[in-house]
Write an enzyme that holds these catalytic residues in place. Structure first.
Site, PDB file in Angstrom:
ATOM      1  N   ASP A 132     -25.991  28.408  16.459  1.00 57.69           N
ATOM      2  CA  ASP A 132     -25.146  29.256  16.287  1.00 57.69           C
ATOM      3  C   ASP A 132     -25.214  30.700  17.101  1.00 57.69           C
ATOM      4  O   ASP A 132     -25.007  31.638  16.725  1.00 57.69           O
ATOM      5  CB  ASP A 132     -24.942  29.618  14.477  1.00 57.69           C
ATOM      6  N   CYS A 186     -18.020   8.988   4.498  1.00 59.47           N
ATOM      7  CA  CYS A 186     -16.830   9.677   3.520  1.00 59.47           C
ATOM      8  C   CYS A 186     -15.900   8.427   2.758  1.00 59.47           C
ATOM      9  O   CYS A 186     -15.568   8.738   1.651  1.00 59.47           O
ATOM     10  CB  CYS A 186     -15.932  10.625   4.234  1.00 59.47           C
ATOM     11  N   CYS A 189     -13.182   9.237  -0.394  1.00 56.76           N
ATOM     12  CA  CYS A 189     -13.416  10.115  -1.157  1.00 56.76           C
ATOM     13  C   CYS A 189     -12.611  11.311  -0.560  1.00 56.76           C
ATOM     14  O   CYS A 189     -12.236  11.523   0.597  1.00 56.76           O
ATOM     15  CB  CYS A 189     -14.829  10.642  -1.071  1.00 56.76           C
ATOM     16  N   CYS A 192     -13.558  16.856  -1.530  1.00 61.43           N
ATOM     17  CA  CYS A 192     -13.639  18.420  -0.894  1.00 61.43           C
ATOM     18  C   CYS A 192     -12.416  18.734  -0.681  1.00 61.43           C
ATOM     19  O   CYS A 192     -12.033  20.075  -0.835  1.00 61.43           O
ATOM     20  CB  CYS A 192     -14.357  18.344   0.424  1.00 61.43           C
ATOM     21  N   CYS A 196     -11.030  22.477  -2.703  1.00 65.34           N
ATOM     22  CA  CYS A 196     -11.067  23.817  -1.803  1.00 65.34           C
ATOM     23  C   CYS A 196     -10.130  24.532  -2.501  1.00 65.34           C
ATOM     24  O   CYS A 196      -8.965  24.358  -2.579  1.00 65.34           O
ATOM     25  CB  CYS A 196     -10.777  23.557  -0.295  1.00 65.34           C
ATOM     26  N   CYS A 212      -9.984  30.145   4.812  1.00 65.61           N
ATOM     27  CA  CYS A 212     -11.456  30.044   4.223  1.00 65.61           C
ATOM     28  C   CYS A 212     -11.962  31.074   3.792  1.00 65.61           C
ATOM     29  O   CYS A 212     -12.161  32.117   4.318  1.00 65.61           O
ATOM     30  CB  CYS A 212     -12.023  29.066   5.267  1.00 65.61           C
ATOM     31  N   CYS A 241     -18.976  30.494   0.959  1.00 63.11           N
ATOM     32  CA  CYS A 241     -18.439  29.649  -0.099  1.00 63.11           C
ATOM     33  C   CYS A 241     -18.962  28.230  -0.092  1.00 63.11           C
ATOM     34  O   CYS A 241     -19.293  27.869   1.184  1.00 63.11           O
ATOM     35  CB  CYS A 241     -16.772  29.555   0.006  1.00 63.11           C
ATOM     36  N   CYS A 244     -16.731  22.871  -1.007  1.00 64.42           N
ATOM     37  CA  CYS A 244     -16.477  21.781  -0.681  1.00 64.42           C
ATOM     38  C   CYS A 244     -17.702  21.051  -0.230  1.00 64.42           C
ATOM     39  O   CYS A 244     -17.796  19.982  -0.052  1.00 64.42           O
ATOM     40  CB  CYS A 244     -15.735  22.085   0.722  1.00 64.42           C
ATOM     41  N   CYS A 248     -19.365  17.574  -2.872  1.00 64.81           N
ATOM     42  CA  CYS A 248     -19.789  16.476  -2.165  1.00 64.81           C
ATOM     43  C   CYS A 248     -20.648  15.284  -2.726  1.00 64.81           C
ATOM     44  O   CYS A 248     -21.752  15.796  -3.059  1.00 64.81           O
ATOM     45  CB  CYS A 248     -20.200  16.873  -0.598  1.00 64.81           C
TER      46      CYS A 248
END
Ligand code: B12
Ligand code: SF4
Ligand code: SF4
Length: 313
Positions: A132, A186, A189, A192, A196, A212, A241, A244, A248
């Site tokens: 990052d 996934c 499903c 998430c 949200c 978001c 946050c 989501c 899971c």
């Protein structure tokens, strides 16, 4: 075993020895389709005021513009899960990734050590690392290196530790054996997307940052007011946050990290909004040294705290 496979094995062993939880390799090639998605995302303005995302498109598209003759991208994951939680009906919740020391401080020395090992295992190779910290599509590289699949919530996840991990990337001229991408688990499903609170997951794998909570409480400029429809749905989050990820099912397989610096600083997983509003600058600097909470500065945190107090009315 070919020489290339042997060098790759030694580099992977070194990554695990240095404390990374997973390591994989992708071939360094242009990200044609992913970059097209990225451009579309930017074109729709989903990045909001994160202006840096509009720049250096060429590096996101092709890492050989960063390291000429790049052959491989090594991707590592570092688990940050600690077995703590927010108190019931907590106000002033901090996202899990930010409970301990900042990963921008913890991961770079580990990545530097791995770069050094790569250069000694593959003499004359060049390395450049990111976590990052630059214009690199880390999640796309993680998918390609078989680190995990991209969940519908936009996070990379694995069956053994869920999604509670940071990514690190090393671009290198070393010619290594690539891994194969992991299967997507996934399935049908939609937990998430359904959970949200601000409906920021526009469609599977696509998060509109401007909707978001994480964007508004971490990345938006401190002097900008958080829009009312976000304020009304903060649900107690003052920094980041995790909704989501909390919902899971794969995060039931979370494992405690071995990194003590990711333990909650002073045992804190939340901070009362009123306490933040009254916090003095000198105390803020002392208390949040090496913490991710420094990012929005005191003004940003206080803006978030006031928004929470407003939303609670
Ligand atoms: C910008 C950014 C954000 C933004 C945007 C979020 C996002 N989903 O991209 C905001 C501020 C909202 C954010 C929040 C968070 N972030 Co963040 N963030 C980044 C950053 C700097 C860049 C990501 C990026 O380029 N996004 C832009 C979009 C376009 O990229 P993308 O999701 O990769 O897009 C792909 C898909 O959308 C797909 N796609 C697009 N359209 C379509 C259509 C179809 C049909 C398909 C199939 C695919 C598809 O292709 C795109 C290109 O690969 C990365 C670090 C890095 N340099 O990579 C960290 C990073 C992604 N964040 C990280 C974390 C931890 C978080 C939070 C969990 C923090 C928190 N708890 O609050 C949240 C999670 C929110 C969420 N649900 O995604 C970690 C994720 C680790 C992991 N396990 O996945 C990263 C990798 C940092 C790190 N080094 O560890 N983040
Ligand atoms: S981090 Fe929160 S607001 Fe952002 S997409 Fe996930 S659940 Fe929605
Ligand atoms: S909640 Fe369900 S759909 Fe969302 S990322 Fe996890 S498994 Fe995938």
């Amino acid at each position: 075993m070919t020489e290339r496979a042997d060098l790759t094995r030694r580099i992977k062993e070194s990554a695990l020895r240095l404390g990374f939880d997973a390591v994989g390799v992708a071939r360094a090639e242009p990200l044609t389709q992913a970059y097209a998605h990225y451009e579309e995302w930017i074109g729709k303005g989903y990045h909001g005021t994160m202006g840096y995302m509009e720049r250096n498109g060429e590096s996101r598209y092709d890492v050989s513009t960063i390291v000429p003759d790049a052959r491989s991208v090594i991707v590592v994951a570092r688990n940050y899960y600690t077995p703590h939680s927010h108190s019931a009906n907590a106000d002033g919740k901090i996202a899990r990734y930010a409970w301990g020391d900042d990963y921008h401080i913890v991961l770079p020395p580990m990545l530097d050590a791995l770069c050094e090992d790569v250069r000694s295992i593959v003499p004359d190779s060049l390395t450049q690392r990111y976590t990052d910290t630059g214009p690199v599509l880390e999640k796309e590289w993680a998918v390609r290196a078989g680190i995990g699949w991209m969940g519908k919530n936009g996070n990379i996840l694995r069956r053994d530790i869920g999604s509670w991990f940071f990514l690190g990337v090393i671009i290198t001229t070393a010619d290594l054996e690539p891994d194969v991408p992991m299967e997507d688990f996934c399935g049908s499903c939609t937990a998430c997307l359904d959970a949200c609170p601000t409906k920021a997951i526009i469609e599977a794998k696509v998060v509109d940052a401007t909707k978001c909570i994480s964007y508004w409480t971490i990345e938006s400029k401190p002097d900008v007011d958080i829009p009312l429809h976000i304020v009304e749905n903060l649900n107690g989050w003052v920094f980041g946050c995790d909704v989501c990820q909390d919902v899971c099912p794969w995060n039931r397989f979370q494992q405690p990290t071995t990194e003590s610096r990711f333990e909650p600083r002073n045992g804190m997983t939340e901070i009362a909004p009123l306490e933040l509003v009254e916090l003095q600058a000198a105390r803020f600097i002392e208390r949040f040294r090496h913490s991710p909470l420094k990012r929005p500065k005191l003004a940003g945190l206080q803006r978030n705290a006031r928004a929470l107090l407003r939303g609670n009315r």
